[in-house]
Design a protein around this motif. Structure first.
Motif, short mmCIF file in Angstrom:
data_model
loop_
_atom_site.label_atom_id
_atom_site.label_comp_id
_atom_site.label_asym_id
_atom_site.label_seq_id
_atom_site.Cartn_x
_atom_site.Cartn_y
_atom_site.Cartn_z
N ARG A 217 22.32 31.51 24.26
CA ARG A 217 23.36 31.89 24.91
C ARG A 217 24.65 31.66 23.81
N ASP A 277 22.24 36.52 25.21
CA ASP A 277 23.58 36.73 25.88
C ASP A 277 24.70 36.35 25.09
N THR A 279 28.88 36.29 24.58
CA THR A 279 30.21 36.82 25.15
C THR A 279 31.33 36.36 24.11
N ASN A 294 23.21 46.61 21.69
CA ASN A 294 21.93 46.17 22.02
C ASN A 294 20.96 47.06 21.39
N CYS A 303 21.02 45.91 30.41
CA CYS A 303 21.49 45.49 29.47
C CYS A 303 22.65 46.19 28.74
N THR A 348 22.34 42.17 19.89
CA THR A 348 21.41 41.41 20.23
C THR A 348 20.35 42.37 20.21
N CYS A 351 16.03 43.05 25.45
CA CYS A 351 16.61 42.91 26.80
C CYS A 351 15.25 42.56 27.55
N ARG A 374 18.12 38.05 29.53
CA ARG A 374 19.07 38.16 28.46
C ARG A 374 19.14 39.11 27.75
N LYS A 376 22.55 40.58 27.40
CA LYS A 376 23.61 41.11 27.58
C LYS A 376 24.92 40.95 26.89
N ARG A 378 29.11 41.00 26.13
CA ARG A 378 30.53 41.07 26.89
C ARG A 378 31.51 40.83 25.73
#
Length: 391
Positions: A217, A277, A279, A294, A303, A348, A351, A374, A376, A378
């Motif tokens: 992450r 993931d 962010t 993605n 995802c 990434t 998914c 995982r 995701k 954002r």
């Protein structure tokens, strides 16, 4: 119930969020910090995870801001060595121009395998190509003052680093650093029952760089006073914002003092085949272009990337490809080149459900590790402000 990782985040957020009981921040105490050694209730001959405490490996060394332009933290294994295989945290929480480095060692094995702890240590030298086991002493970054283009790696003093060992890295940097930050880590999946992922946390980054991970992450918070051109002198940035005559009618025109080559860029990626993931928390008032992608071969709605806080009054959103949306925030003037400003690119490559364990989690022999979806992505504003938002 907070996990051991969220307790670690408490420690790492001292400078940025002013939380009591966290350390080290502006100046660390020499020795051991953070959680105590977590060997649990394992017997000496019982196989299981054994984790040391956070320890200060380098304390408040002078960090000459005018001379340091690039810093590297972590890498993938090279020559059966130099593999941290774990958590990397970079915190811009020093008011003074100093650097502090903490390490946390771990191993999956029996009590005698803790010998690996003694063989693991900090490797910090000027980086030129691949690391060497016996680098030139004149390139030692821990002596005198920090140097430009230094790298922070884990080093194993032995013929071959055991696959079930690693070392987490936590680096405290000056808030005023505007050089490039390069971060890389990998997962440790040598033990199926204890898949320890390489998570990355960067808080209050005011410049650009690159972050590479696998199925961990990544949580990155850009500083609130982020400039579209972090390396440009403040006076030149102000001139660009008010170009040409103080009015700002042609703000950030290519003719302004900073120029198009000075814009900042942050790339966060989990290359093929990894599902991570990611962010990224951005300020609300910086001219910024963002792309979230993605690239999983099979597109899954679970995802879909999320470009949050894109207010139509100050943000132009393009969702032509919902799995690779783009947005331009706070476009400054019609004279500015579209697509410039500070650029954020997060990608990434999967998914899927990923098995994982948190550092310091309780060990139950024979139990399957937890797993979560995982892949995701954002981008948001203010979503990483509080420790409880950072698992």
């Amino acid at each position: 119930m907070p996990t051991s990782y969220s307790r670690g985040v408490c420690m790492l957020l001292l400078g940025g969020l002013g939380l009591a009981g966290c350390g080290p921040g502006g100046g660390a105490e020499t020795g051991t910090t953070g959680d105590a050694s977590t060997t649990g209730d394992l017997m000496p001959d019982e196989l299981g995870p054994r984790e040391g405490p956070w320890e200060v490996a380098l304390e408040a060394l002078p960090f000459p801001l005018a001379d340091v332009h690039t810093l590297t933290v972590g890498r993938k294994e090279y020559d059966d060595n130099f593999a941290n295989r774990g958590v990397v945290e970079v915190l811009f929480d020093h008011d003074e121009p100093t650097i502090t480095i903490e390490t946390r060692k771990y191993v999956f094995g029996i009590a005698s395998d803790i010998d690996a702890f003694e063989r693991l240590s900090l490797w910090a030298f000027v980086h030129a190509g691949n690391p060497a086991r016996n680098p030139d002493p004149s390139t030692d970054c821990t002596k005198g003052a920090w140097k430009d283009n230094c790298a922070i790696y884990a080093y194993y003093d032995g013929k071959s680093q055991p696959s079930r060992t690693g070392m987490d890295l936590r680096v405290h940097l000056p808030r005023a650093y505007r050089g490039e930050l390069l971060v890389a880590t990998e997962d440790n999946t040598a033990e199926d029952g204890w898949p320890r992922r390489g998570d990355v946390t960067v808080l209050d980054l005011c410049s650009g760089g690159e972050i590479d991970l696998e199925a961990g992450r990544a949580q990155v918070r850009l500083c609130r006073d982020l400039s579209p051109a972090p390396a440009c002198p403040p006076a030149s940035v102000e001139a660009c914002e008010k170009f040409p005559d103080g009015s700002g009618l042609e703000a950030w025109s290519p003719e302004c003092p900073c120029g198009i080559d000075n814009f900042g860029q942050l790339v966060v990626r989990a290359p093929e085949p990894w599902a991570a993931d990611i962010t990224v928390d951005v300020p609300t008032d910086t001219w910024l272009n963002a792309t979230l992608q993605n690239s999983a071969p099979i597109k899954q709605p679970q995802c879909l990337p999320e470009l949050a806080d894109c207010d139509p009054r100050s943000c132009l959103l393009d969702e032509t490809d919902p799995f690779a949306p783009t947005a331009e925030f706070n476009y400054p003037s019609e004279a500015a080149p579209h697509g410039a400003g500070f650029n954020v690119f997060a990608v990434t490559s999967g998914c899927t459900f990923i098995p994982f364990v948190e550092p310091g989690a309780a060990w139950t022999p024979g139990a399957a590790p937890p797993e979560e979806l995982r892949g995701k992505l954002r981008l948001c504003s203010g979503c990483l402000s509080d420790p409880e938002d950072m698992p």
